[in-house]
Design a protein around this motif. Sequence first.
Motif, PDB file in Angstrom:
ATOM      1  N   LEU A  33      19.547  -4.446   6.071  1.00  9.66           N
ATOM      2  CA  LEU A  33      20.041  -4.427   7.440  1.00  9.66           C
ATOM      3  C   LEU A  33      20.994  -3.241   7.549  1.00  9.66           C
ATOM      4  CD1 LEU A  33      20.164  -5.734  10.229  1.00  9.66           C
ATOM      5  CD2 LEU A  33      22.064  -7.145   9.396  1.00  9.66           C
ATOM      6  N   VAL A  34      20.568  -2.211   8.236  1.00 12.07           N
ATOM      7  CA  VAL A  34      21.313  -0.949   8.271  1.00 12.07           C
ATOM      8  C   VAL A  34      21.880  -0.726   9.665  1.00 12.07           C
ATOM      9  CG1 VAL A  34      21.187   1.537   7.951  1.00 12.07           C
ATOM     10  CG2 VAL A  34      19.837   0.030   6.477  1.00 12.07           C
ATOM     11  N   ASP A  35      23.159  -0.429   9.729  1.00 13.03           N
ATOM     12  CA  ASP A  35      23.814  -0.082  10.986  1.00 13.03           C
ATOM     13  C   ASP A  35      23.719   1.434  11.152  1.00 13.03           C
ATOM     14  OD1 ASP A  35      25.453   0.521  13.098  1.00 13.03           O
ATOM     15  OD2 ASP A  35      27.154  -0.668  12.407  1.00 13.03           O
ATOM     16  N   LYS A  37      24.920   3.546  13.305  1.00 10.92           N
ATOM     17  CA  LYS A  37      26.188   4.225  13.591  1.00 10.92           C
ATOM     18  C   LYS A  37      27.057   4.320  12.342  1.00 10.92           C
ATOM     19  CE  LYS A  37      26.487   3.112  18.520  1.00 10.92           C
ATOM     20  NZ  LYS A  37      27.298   2.484  19.586  1.00 10.92           N
ATOM     21  N   LYS A  38      26.986   3.297  11.498  1.00  7.31           N
ATOM     22  CA  LYS A  38      27.746   3.345  10.251  1.00  7.31           C
ATOM     23  C   LYS A  38      27.236   4.476   9.367  1.00  7.31           C
ATOM     24  CE  LYS A  38      29.041   0.588   6.217  1.00  7.31           C
ATOM     25  NZ  LYS A  38      28.889  -0.717   5.510  1.00  7.31           N
ATOM     26  N   LEU A  39      25.917   4.659   9.331  1.00  6.91           N
ATOM     27  CA  LEU A  39      25.346   5.759   8.548  1.00  6.91           C
ATOM     28  C   LEU A  39      25.855   7.108   9.053  1.00  6.91           C
ATOM     29  CD1 LEU A  39      21.586   4.738   8.086  1.00  6.91           C
ATOM     30  CD2 LEU A  39      23.415   4.654   6.392  1.00  6.91           C
ATOM     31  N   LEU A  40      25.879   7.283  10.367  1.00  7.56           N
ATOM     32  CA  LEU A  40      26.332   8.545  10.935  1.00  7.56           C
ATOM     33  C   LEU A  40      27.818   8.777  10.655  1.00  7.56           C
ATOM     34  CD1 LEU A  40      24.475   8.695  14.374  1.00  7.56           C
ATOM     35  CD2 LEU A  40      23.833   9.702  12.185  1.00  7.56           C
ATOM     36  N   ARG A  41      28.609   7.726  10.743  1.00  8.10           N
ATOM     37  CA  ARG A  41      30.041   7.877  10.442  1.00  8.10           C
ATOM     38  C   ARG A  41      30.247   8.292   8.989  1.00  8.10           C
ATOM     39  NH1 ARG A  41      30.380   3.106  13.779  1.00  8.10           N
ATOM     40  NH2 ARG A  41      31.348   3.618  15.806  1.00  8.10           N
ATOM     41  N   GLU A  42      29.464   7.717   8.079  1.00 10.63           N
ATOM     42  CA  GLU A  42      29.578   8.098   6.666  1.00 10.63           C
ATOM     43  C   GLU A  42      29.180   9.551   6.467  1.00 10.63           C
ATOM     44  OE1 GLU A  42      27.097   5.333   4.629  1.00 10.63           O
ATOM     45  OE2 GLU A  42      28.560   3.686   4.728  1.00 10.63           O
ATOM     46  N   THR A  43      28.158   9.990   7.195  1.00 10.81           N
ATOM     47  CA  THR A  43      27.742  11.388   7.110  1.00 10.81           C
ATOM     48  C   THR A  43      28.863  12.317   7.551  1.00 10.81           C
ATOM     49  OG1 THR A  43      25.406  10.848   7.464  1.00 10.81           O
ATOM     50  CG2 THR A  43      26.099  13.093   7.993  1.00 10.81           C
ATOM     51  N   MET A  44      29.515  11.989   8.654  1.00 11.75           N
ATOM     52  CA  MET A  44      30.580  12.846   9.165  1.00 11.75           C
ATOM     53  C   MET A  44      31.820  12.777   8.282  1.00 11.75           C
ATOM     54  SD  MET A  44      28.896  14.097  11.532  1.00 11.75           S
ATOM     55  CE  MET A  44      30.169  15.151  12.193  1.00 11.75           C
ATOM     56  N   VAL A 149      21.797   5.767  22.376  1.00 12.46           N
ATOM     57  CA  VAL A 149      21.416   4.533  21.692  1.00 12.46           C
ATOM     58  C   VAL A 149      20.810   4.934  20.345  1.00 12.46           C
ATOM     59  CG1 VAL A 149      19.912   2.515  21.729  1.00 12.46           C
ATOM     60  CG2 VAL A 149      20.984   3.307  23.845  1.00 12.46           C
ATOM     61  N   TYR A 150      21.266   4.283  19.269  1.00 15.15           N
ATOM     62  CA  TYR A 150      20.812   4.617  17.920  1.00 15.15           C
ATOM     63  C   TYR A 150      20.057   3.444  17.313  1.00 15.15           C
ATOM     64  CZ  TYR A 150      24.362   8.258  18.477  1.00 15.15           C
ATOM     65  OH  TYR A 150      25.111   9.301  18.948  1.00 15.15           O
ATOM     66  N   ARG A 161      14.068  13.730  -2.025  1.00 21.61           N
ATOM     67  CA  ARG A 161      15.220  12.850  -1.865  1.00 21.61           C
ATOM     68  C   ARG A 161      14.827  11.707  -0.925  1.00 21.61           C
ATOM     69  NH1 ARG A 161      19.356  13.210  -5.265  1.00 21.61           N
ATOM     70  NH2 ARG A 161      20.743  12.408  -3.617  1.00 21.61           N
ATOM     71  N   ILE A 162      15.338  10.501  -1.204  1.00 21.17           N
ATOM     72  CA  ILE A 162      15.081   9.368  -0.338  1.00 21.17           C
ATOM     73  C   ILE A 162      16.072   9.400   0.818  1.00 21.17           C
ATOM     74  CG2 ILE A 162      14.940   6.871  -0.170  1.00 21.17           C
ATOM     75  CD1 ILE A 162      12.754   8.167  -1.850  1.00 21.17           C
ATOM     76  N   ALA A 163      15.536   9.383   2.027  1.00 20.71           N
ATOM     77  CA  ALA A 163      16.378   9.508   3.213  1.00 20.71           C
ATOM     78  C   ALA A 163      16.148   8.333   4.157  1.00 20.71           C
ATOM     79  CB  ALA A 163      16.093  10.820   3.939  1.00 20.71           C
ATOM     80  N   ARG A 164      17.231   7.901   4.783  1.00 22.67           N
ATOM     81  CA  ARG A 164      17.150   6.906   5.848  1.00 22.67           C
ATOM     82  C   ARG A 164      16.990   7.638   7.186  1.00 22.67           C
ATOM     83  NH1 ARG A 164      21.662   4.385   2.852  1.00 22.67           N
ATOM     84  NH2 ARG A 164      20.917   2.473   1.859  1.00 22.67           N
ATOM     85  N   VAL A 165      16.175   7.082   8.051  1.00 21.06           N
ATOM     86  CA  VAL A 165      15.896   7.712   9.337  1.00 21.06           C
ATOM     87  C   VAL A 165      16.689   7.004  10.431  1.00 21.06           C
ATOM     88  CG1 VAL A 165      14.124   8.385  10.997  1.00 21.06           C
ATOM     89  CG2 VAL A 165      13.576   8.289   8.543  1.00 21.06           C
ATOM     90  N   VAL A 166      17.421   7.779  11.210  1.00 27.14           N
ATOM     91  CA  VAL A 166      18.139   7.263  12.374  1.00 27.14           C
ATOM     92  C   VAL A 166      17.570   7.961  13.608  1.00 27.14           C
ATOM     93  CG1 VAL A 166      20.346   7.117  13.576  1.00 27.14           C
ATOM     94  CG2 VAL A 166      20.249   6.750  11.098  1.00 27.14           C
ATOM     95  N   SER A 167      17.052   7.167  14.533  1.00 29.92           N
ATOM     96  CA  SER A 167      16.529   7.711  15.788  1.00 29.92           C
ATOM     97  C   SER A 167      17.575   7.535  16.895  1.00 29.92           C
ATOM     98  CB  SER A 167      15.235   6.997  16.182  1.00 29.92           C
ATOM     99  OG  SER A 167      14.244   7.159  15.175  1.00 29.92           O
TER     100      SER A 167
END
Length: 336
Positions: A33-35, A37-44, A149-150, A161-167
């Motif tokens: 279960l992936v959030d 917005k949380k992924l994007l915040r970690e990236t930044m 909306v994400y 590399r294994i990547a998660r996709v955020v649309s």
Amino acid sequence: MAQNVEATVLTGRNNTLSLEPKVIPLQEVLIRLVDPKKLLRETMERRRENYSSEPVYLTTFYREGVQVKNKFQSLTEAVFKIYKSSVMYSDAPDQVKLLKMSRIDNREVTDSLVAKIKSGVDACLQLDIMKNIPDFLSLEAGDGNELYVYTSGDMVSVDDRIARVVSFEQKRGIKEPLFCGELYIDSENSALLQARFEFQPKYVKDATRLFVVRQAPTLKLTTQKIAYTVSYKCWNGTYYIHHIRGDLYFKMKRKRTLFSNPTLYTWFEMVTCRVDNENVTRFPRSERMSTHTVLADTDFKYDESFWEDFNFIPMEEELSKIIEKVALKIETTELP
């Protein structure tokens, strides 16, 4: 063990058939279960850790082209040396030094001023989205949270590399031309590996004023599609901008002409061939090129010994597929 039994043997009798269980091992299935917005915040939050916090030199290969009615109009290719400032300081401008250049121009004299469109060299610098943060990567209250909306998608492989996709897409009710697309985020270190995005097709016509600076008096241009691809690559543990491409489509309508509405297609792309982080200083004013210059109109001295057999790369051939040859030429040539 499989067995076959004639149906006539079973007729008119009460039969009991026994099955022997067989264990079949299945590959482990993980449900996450992936959030998004949380992924994007970690990236930044990990920008300073993943990307260069010090200025570097990037030696890049660049090309841009124009087509009208599916016919080739012009192609410009160049080698740049770029002073790339720290990813953490968007107010510190990058600088470009032109090293090599070639140009093929099939335009008629009467077509020399069809339109002036924002794209090219300056766009490549601005599309370093880990330095110049676009609104869809900004999740501060009142910014990205209000506009987009994400959603999280599958896990895919990007450059091994294994990547998660955020649309993402703009929220309903917002009618100005914003972006939609996909972000590919490394599952281990949260680095942005690739981004593909375009202006929302429903509102892309409203973006015309953002790109067309000047056009011929007898012509009206309307945007049809504006799409970008940006990717980053790791060198010695640090990610740098690797490949940038922009594709811009415009519908051309000539005044007092009823049926001729051809498509103007212009594109640009740049690939990093070499990274240098020693003795990095800003370029003297006399050496740097204005990034707002129309490259196709720039004066240059053609270096035949440099371009040699690859002085023309077909427009339909993806630069990423032939970059090894280009990079090898740059590596073996003494450049200033």
